[in-house]
Design a protein around this motif. Structure first.
Motif, PDB file in Angstrom:
ATOM      1  N   GLU A   3      44.985  52.886  48.148  1.00 57.91           N
ATOM      2  CA  GLU A   3      43.852  51.924  47.754  1.00 57.91           C
ATOM      3  C   GLU A   3      43.208  51.752  48.996  1.00 57.91           C
ATOM      4  N   ILE A   4      43.737  52.166  50.373  1.00 59.63           N
ATOM      5  CA  ILE A   4      43.502  51.581  51.149  1.00 59.63           C
ATOM      6  C   ILE A   4      42.483  52.948  52.328  1.00 59.63           C
ATOM      7  N   ARG A   5      42.525  53.754  51.541  1.00 61.74           N
ATOM      8  CA  ARG A   5      42.555  54.987  51.639  1.00 61.74           C
ATOM      9  C   ARG A   5      40.863  55.828  50.893  1.00 61.74           C
ATOM     10  N   MET A   6      40.918  54.772  49.501  1.00 57.99           N
ATOM     11  CA  MET A   6      39.525  54.680  49.026  1.00 57.99           C
ATOM     12  C   MET A   6      38.582  53.827  49.518  1.00 57.99           C
ATOM     13  N   LYS A   7      39.525  52.973  50.026  1.00 58.53           N
ATOM     14  CA  LYS A   7      38.375  51.780  51.109  1.00 58.53           C
ATOM     15  C   LYS A   7      37.594  51.956  51.956  1.00 58.53           C
ATOM     16  N   LEU A   8      38.712  53.254  52.457  1.00 56.93           N
ATOM     17  CA  LEU A   8      38.177  54.185  53.749  1.00 56.93           C
ATOM     18  C   LEU A   8      36.987  55.074  53.724  1.00 56.93           C
ATOM     19  N   LEU A   9      37.202  55.699  52.746  1.00 61.82           N
ATOM     20  CA  LEU A   9      36.308  56.751  52.086  1.00 61.82           C
ATOM     21  C   LEU A   9      34.994  55.969  51.693  1.00 61.82           C
ATOM     22  N   PHE A  10      35.252  54.986  51.254  1.00 60.27           N
ATOM     23  CA  PHE A  10      33.928  54.203  50.658  1.00 60.27           C
ATOM     24  C   PHE A  10      33.194  54.095  52.219  1.00 60.27           C
ATOM     25  N   VAL A  11      33.998  53.830  52.775  1.00 60.95           N
ATOM     26  CA  VAL A  11      32.997  52.603  54.081  1.00 60.95           C
ATOM     27  C   VAL A  11      32.004  54.156  54.798  1.00 60.95           C
ATOM     28  N   MET A  41      20.743  46.129  53.379  1.00 62.66           N
ATOM     29  CA  MET A  41      21.550  44.922  53.239  1.00 62.66           C
ATOM     30  C   MET A  41      22.446  44.763  52.197  1.00 62.66           C
ATOM     31  N   TRP A  42      21.656  45.934  51.168  1.00 61.67           N
ATOM     32  CA  TRP A  42      22.252  45.246  49.927  1.00 61.67           C
ATOM     33  C   TRP A  42      23.910  46.358  50.410  1.00 61.67           C
ATOM     34  N   LEU A  43      24.066  47.935  51.028  1.00 64.47           N
ATOM     35  CA  LEU A  43      24.621  48.420  51.125  1.00 64.47           C
ATOM     36  C   LEU A  43      26.037  47.493  51.967  1.00 64.47           C
ATOM     37  N   GLY A  44      24.877  46.924  53.314  1.00 63.90           N
ATOM     38  CA  GLY A  44      26.071  46.259  53.852  1.00 63.90           C
ATOM     39  C   GLY A  44      27.008  45.223  53.181  1.00 63.90           C
ATOM     40  N   GLU A  45      26.610  45.131  52.402  1.00 72.28           N
ATOM     41  CA  GLU A  45      27.204  43.755  51.017  1.00 72.28           C
ATOM     42  C   GLU A  45      27.760  45.058  50.373  1.00 72.28           C
ATOM     43  N   GLN A  46      27.501  45.722  49.564  1.00 72.67           N
ATOM     44  CA  GLN A  46      29.151  46.789  49.006  1.00 72.67           C
ATOM     45  C   GLN A  46      30.081  47.169  49.723  1.00 72.67           C
ATOM     46  N   VAL A  47      29.903  47.336  51.229  1.00 70.41           N
ATOM     47  CA  VAL A  47      30.942  47.934  52.230  1.00 70.41           C
ATOM     48  C   VAL A  47      31.742  46.696  52.334  1.00 70.41           C
ATOM     49  N   THR A  48      30.937  45.774  52.598  1.00 74.13           N
ATOM     50  CA  THR A  48      31.644  44.341  52.409  1.00 74.13           C
ATOM     51  C   THR A  48      33.418  44.555  51.318  1.00 74.13           C
ATOM     52  N   GLU A  49      32.366  44.565  50.074  1.00 75.56           N
ATOM     53  CA  GLU A  49      33.323  43.736  49.172  1.00 75.56           C
ATOM     54  C   GLU A  49      34.001  45.069  48.023  1.00 75.56           C
ATOM     55  N   LYS A  50      33.719  46.121  48.436  1.00 76.14           N
ATOM     56  CA  LYS A  50      34.569  47.530  48.118  1.00 76.14           C
ATOM     57  C   LYS A  50      35.249  47.658  49.665  1.00 76.14           C
ATOM     58  N   GLY A  51      35.124  47.926  50.482  1.00 70.04           N
ATOM     59  CA  GLY A  51      35.796  48.962  51.934  1.00 70.04           C
ATOM     60  C   GLY A  51      36.359  48.233  52.688  1.00 70.04           C
ATOM     61  N   VAL A  52      36.313  48.036  54.026  1.00 76.01           N
ATOM     62  CA  VAL A  52      37.389  47.459  54.409  1.00 76.01           C
ATOM     63  C   VAL A  52      36.252  47.207  55.992  1.00 76.01           C
ATOM     64  N   GLY A  53      36.614  46.126  55.864  1.00 74.04           N
ATOM     65  CA  GLY A  53      35.235  45.257  57.878  1.00 74.04           C
ATOM     66  C   GLY A  53      34.206  44.583  56.565  1.00 74.04           C
ATOM     67  N   ASN A  54      33.561  44.075  57.755  1.00 74.46           N
ATOM     68  CA  ASN A  54      31.676  43.831  57.599  1.00 74.46           C
ATOM     69  C   ASN A  54      31.256  44.747  57.574  1.00 74.46           C
TER      70      ASN A  54
END
Length: 444
Positions: free
Chosen positions: A13-21, A161-174
């Motif tokens: 799960e964390i690996r997928m979050k990092l990949l999304f980022v 702005m939208w991409l940053g919010e997606q990273v916050t929601e589906k990825g790791v960190g702000n």
């Protein structure tokens, strides 16, 4: 940190979050290199070569501003809107109530921030197009080209702005902070190459080259270590909670603490101070007026030189050194905004009242006004220490640039942002690992 990341990669799960980022950052870098239709790249490059005051904006946008790409505005409108809304929260009671309403209130404030970001992006886009049009930035000055440029930059800012919010929601960190981080990091290799070519390759002999290389590495490492201590430093104020009897149970009695960060205002004071001094130079550059010294320079050109960071700390002659007055103004502004922003975001009276309601008190300090006064005095001391630390971190690169010609785009502001974002992101990754493995890896 490496152990934390290694254990994080073992969890799917964390690996997928990092990949999304990672994929999001790839999209950011691609967009930063797609130019706005109709832009003359050669004119833009010449403009930035002759006006180093625009370098701060270029660093924050990862070089997309100097290329005038579709991400030229990047996330700066969102950051500006966030700061404005945060300041207005104190001035407007309705916004203050929203902030205290919990998750629903924060969602509404975030919605207002998005709308304000789009408005600011549109205003900044129009201002850039009008200003740069007079400098021959566009190959065609027709209305269709200009409107397309404004729409492209506004849409680019909205997408970021939208991409940053997606990273916050589906990825790791702000997400916004991580995008800002990659923008700054993207400029570092070219800056290191500039330092190498200037001081190591151009040293003349092997001994001077080794000494120059050692000094460069030592200064950079020392800066990072200093900023890490500055960002992680905090004053912990102990809080004791009184015991209460609820039915047949005894509640409370535990000891906690209030963590006050040494760098209470973060990088905001530096951004405010840099923006205030660079704004006159940016506006003047749109009008075709450049900072200039010498007997033929006008008063306005000399005043612009005072505001121009690239003219500070030059010790060749008194005529050059006197323009370092802008550095003193910069230091005063950083310290002022550190106190101002902290006073807006941290309320000792509110903290004192909340402690009193929950039966908490600071050992040796009576509840009520004495607690408020104590917190205020401690906070004022911490703010000054943090502000002085920020001044040191920001002035050193300026000093080396003016005195030795070590011109780099990243400075103290950029390094503070990089260190802060990396620390917070690693802490979040570590918390995700702890939740899934029920133990930490700090002791491994």
């Amino acid at each position: 940190m490496l152990t934390t990341i290694e254990n994080a990669l073992k969890t799917k799960e964390i690996r997928m979050k990092l990949l999304f980022v990672l994929l999001a950052l790839v999209v950011v870098r691609i967009g930063c290199n797609i130019p706005v239709p109709g832009v003359n790249a050669d004119v833009m490059q010449e403009l930035f070569n002759n006006n180093q005051s625009l370098g701060f904006l270029d660093v924050m946008t990862g070089g997309s501003f100097s290329r005038m790409s579709i991400f030229a505005l990047n996330i700066t409108p969102y950051i500006t809107a966030s700061i404005i809304l945060q300041l207005l929260t104190i001035a407007i009671p309705r916004l203050e109530e929203m902030q205290k309403d919990g998750e629903d209130g924060r969602k509404r404030i975030n919605e207002y921030t998005r709308y304000l970001s789009i408005v600011l992006a549109l205003i900044e886009g129009v201002a850039l197009v009008i200003g740069f049009r007079n400098r021959g930035m566009f190959t065609d000055n027709g209305y269709i080209t200009l409107i397309l440029a404004v729409v492209s930059m506004t849409a680019g800012a909205a997408f970021m702005m939208w991409l940053g919010e997606q990273v916050t929601e589906k990825g790791v960190g702000n997400g916004i902070s991580i995008i800002l981080l990659i923008n700054i990091v993207a400029r570092i290799p070219s800056d290191l190459s500039t330092l190498y070519n200037t001081f190591v390759k151009g040293a003349g002999n092997i001994t001077n080259a080794i000494v120059a290389g050692f000094i460069i590495v030592a200064v950079i490492v020392a800066m990072f270590v200093f900023i890490i201590f500055l960002q992680d430093g905090e004053r912990r104020i102990p809080v004791q909670y009184a015991k209460k009897i609820q039915g047949h149970k005894v509640a409370g009695g535990q000891t906690s603490h209030i963590p006050l960060k040494v760098n209470t205002a973060g990088v905001i004071p530096v951004i405010f101070a840099s923006s205030m001094l660079s704004l006159p130079v940016v506006i003047a550059s749109f009008a075709g007026v450049q900072p200039q010294t010498g007997p033929n320079a006008t008063i306005i050109q000399k005043l612009l030189t005072v505001c121009n960071q690239s003219d500070w700390c030059k010790f060749g002659s008194w005529g050059e050194f006197k323009y370092s007055l802008g550095l003193l103004i910069y230091i005063v502004l950083v310290i002022f905004f550190a106190y101002f922003y902290t006073s807006v975001t941290f309320n000792p009276l509110e903290i004192s009242n909340n402690m009193k309601k929950q039966g908490g008190f600071i050992p040796g300090i009576r509840p009520g006004k004495p607690t408020t006064d104590y917190l205020t005095n401690v906070l004022n001391s911490i703010i000054f220490i943090g502000a002085v630390g920020m001044v040191i971190a920001c002035v050193l690169p300026i000093f080396f640039s003016g005195a030795f010609g070590a011109d780099v785009s990243f400075g103290g502001t950029s390094l503070i942002i990089v260190v802060g974002v990396v620390i917070e992101t690693v802490k979040q990754i570590e918390s995700l690992v702890l939740v899934r493995h029920y133990k930490g890896f700090l002791g491994n």
